[in-house]
Design a protein around this motif. Structure first.
Motif, PDB file in Angstrom:
ATOM      1  N   CYS A 192       0.830  -1.207   0.000  1.00 37.13           N
ATOM      2  CA  CYS A 192       0.000   0.000   0.000  1.00 37.13           C
ATOM      3  C   CYS A 192       0.874   1.270   0.000  1.00 37.13           C
ATOM      4  O   CYS A 192       2.094   1.191   0.187  1.00 37.13           O
ATOM      5  CB  CYS A 192      -0.932  -0.004   1.210  1.00 37.13           C
ATOM      6  SG  CYS A 192      -0.103   0.314   2.779  1.00 37.13           S
ATOM      7  N   CYS A 195       3.036   1.830   3.106  1.00 35.26           N
ATOM      8  CA  CYS A 195       4.192   0.940   3.157  1.00 35.26           C
ATOM      9  C   CYS A 195       5.277   1.433   2.192  1.00 35.26           C
ATOM     10  O   CYS A 195       6.468   1.403   2.524  1.00 35.26           O
ATOM     11  CB  CYS A 195       3.795  -0.494   2.801  1.00 35.26           C
ATOM     12  SG  CYS A 195       2.919  -1.352   4.123  1.00 35.26           S
ATOM     13  N   CYS A 209       1.766  -2.293   9.319  1.00 39.48           N
ATOM     14  CA  CYS A 209       0.633  -2.253   8.398  1.00 39.48           C
ATOM     15  C   CYS A 209      -0.257  -3.479   8.636  1.00 39.48           C
ATOM     16  O   CYS A 209       0.219  -4.605   8.679  1.00 39.48           O
ATOM     17  CB  CYS A 209       1.111  -2.221   6.945  1.00 39.48           C
ATOM     18  SG  CYS A 209      -0.277  -2.043   5.806  1.00 39.48           S
ATOM     19  N   CYS A 214      -1.320  -6.240   2.350  1.00 37.77           N
ATOM     20  CA  CYS A 214       0.119  -6.153   2.647  1.00 37.77           C
ATOM     21  C   CYS A 214       0.635  -7.310   3.504  1.00 37.77           C
ATOM     22  O   CYS A 214       1.730  -7.824   3.252  1.00 37.77           O
ATOM     23  CB  CYS A 214       0.431  -4.835   3.360  1.00 37.77           C
ATOM     24  SG  CYS A 214       0.177  -3.383   2.334  1.00 37.77           S
TER      25      CYS A 214
HETATM   26 ZN   LIG Z   1       0.702  -1.574   3.846  1.00 41.22          ZN
END
Ligand SMILES: [Zn+2]
Ligand SMILES: [Zn+2]
Length: 415
Positions: A192, A195, A209, A214
């Motif tokens: 994402c 991240c 996260c 993820c």
């Molecule tokens: Zn993430």
């Protein structure tokens, strides 16, 4: 007119829930005092800078969740999102290091985070936490973990297991981050936006996260323990040995990093299998450089915190009420006896209420039962005697009523 409601993400606790709240808080205070921890109270709001420079700008807390506002002089203030930063600030401001080199502190109070409300998670929540400040000794890490377990077990949550990890120190952190980046590089575009940003600014935070898109990429992550320096390795080993010595069963969770930048070395959560996926009831860790980074002396420290609201859902709420005396009379002429007797009972530590209405015997018994009074007492019309409804109704002369009730009703325990 529109009806007013609690703001989104906040909750009222009515009198049917507050005894459970008190039980948890009382138990926590009792356990902390047993370990010689003392209470510290800090303001609900602090300078915004305190949180950005301690918790870390890349964390969810600072980047998304703080209640920040300008006061009338244009100063940026923030409702505290957690307790440790303010305690570090107080420790420095009051030069506590000059008053001894080891400080054991605990706190209880509301915290504020603009999060998506969900079960047991609110925007105003109450945190109870401890801080063991002044020692790098792994025995302190083990002590706070054991103290946490003892607290939750005392509250009846018996399936508590500590999960531990180490997040290294300033010397080995670059190695940890480099390994992490090497591992995640090939899947970076699938992660994402948060991240991807953290990949460059703060790679360790990526492990925070919780997005389903993820987390699968983190499962085969290289164990942080393979990247830490010898001194971090020894420290972590000793924490585990102390836990072992005390017979504590623990789990290593190599992806556990906690959502705050100030942690180093030990990071841990106390987990209850009853809670489903979000199963941590308590989180903590070591923060050896927080106080020096905020301008104080070198003061290694370790602590934990837990949220009252999540715990409320886990603790058995059957709390037996303290037996209470109910005083009523059949004739308005006896109101003053009722009134004065009730106060005399309270002066002797006995929980008591009165009802200054000349009801019938049945009326009073109904009232007493509605008030959950265990011992109804009804002064008879003559004012000479009273019927005490304990196991069997007993007639007692008014002159010896006080002595009789003091004998019968237990003292309300001091909190
Ligand atoms: Zn993430
Ligand atoms: Zn290290």
């Amino acid at each position: 007119m529109a009806s007013f409601q609690t703001p989104r993400g906040t909750v009222d606790y009515l009198p049917d829930k507050t005894p459970l709240w008190q039980k948890i808080e009382r138990t926590a205070r009792h356990i902390f005092e047993l370990y010689n921890y003392q209470e510290i109270k800090t303001p609900i709001f602090e300078s915004t800078d305190l949180f950005t420079s301690s918790i870390g700008g890349d964390t969810d807390i600072v980047s998304k969740e703080m209640y920040t506002f300008l006061d009338k002089k244009g100063r940026s203030l923030t409702l505290r999102p957690e307790g440790t930063a303010a305690i570090a600030r107080a420790y420095i401001q009051h030069a506590l290091h000059r008053k001894g080199n080891h400080h054991l502190l605990f706190y209880v109070g509301p915290m504020f985070r603009y999060e998506r409300p969900q079960a047991g998670r609110f925007r105003q929540f109450t945190q109870i936490g401890v801080e063991n400040i002044g020692s790098p000794d792994p025995a302190c890490d083990a002590e706070v973990i054991i103290m946490g377990i003892k607290l939750f077990k005392t509250l009846g949550i018996t399936d508590i297991v500590p999960q531990l990890n180490t997040v290294g120190c300033p010397i080995c952190r670059p190695v940890i981050e480099e390994r992490l980046k090497q591992f995640l590089e090939s899947s970076l575009t699938a992660l994402c936006g948060d991240c991807q940003t953290r990949f460059d600014t703060n790679p360790l935070r990526i492990l925070d996260c919780k997005k389903n898109s993820c987390t699968p990429y983190f499962s085969a992550m290289p164990d942080i323990r393979q990247s830490i320096c010898q001194s971090c390795h020894d420290h972590f080993d000793q924490v585990l040995t102390y836990l072992d010595t005390h017979g504590v069963t623990f789990e290593i969770n190599p992806n556990l990093v906690r959502g705050l930048d100030y942690y180093n070395r030990t990071a841990f959560e106390l987990v209850s299998k009853h809670l489903g996926s979000q199963n941590a009831v308590c989180g903590g860790g070591r923060y050896d450089s927080l106080i020096s980074r905020l301008g104080g002396p070198s003061s290694p420290a370790v602590g934990f915190a837990f949220g009252m609201e999540r715990l409320m859902a886990l603790v058995n709420s059957d709390i037996p009420p303290v037996p209470m005396v109910y005083i009523g009379c059949l004739d308005p002429n006896q109101y003053s006896i009722c009134f004065s007797l009730t106060h005399q009972l309270r002066d002797r530590g006995i929980k008591a209420i009165n009802h200054l209405d000349a009801l019938s015997t049945n009326g009073h018994l109904k009232r007493a039962s509605k008030s959950n009074a265990a011992i109804p007492v009804i002064i008879q019309a003559s004012g000479q005697c009273a019927i005490v409804y304990s196991s069997t109704p007993t007639s007692v002369p008014v002159t010896s009523l006080l002595a009789h009730l003091v004998e019968l009703a237990p003292q309300h325990p001091m909190m």
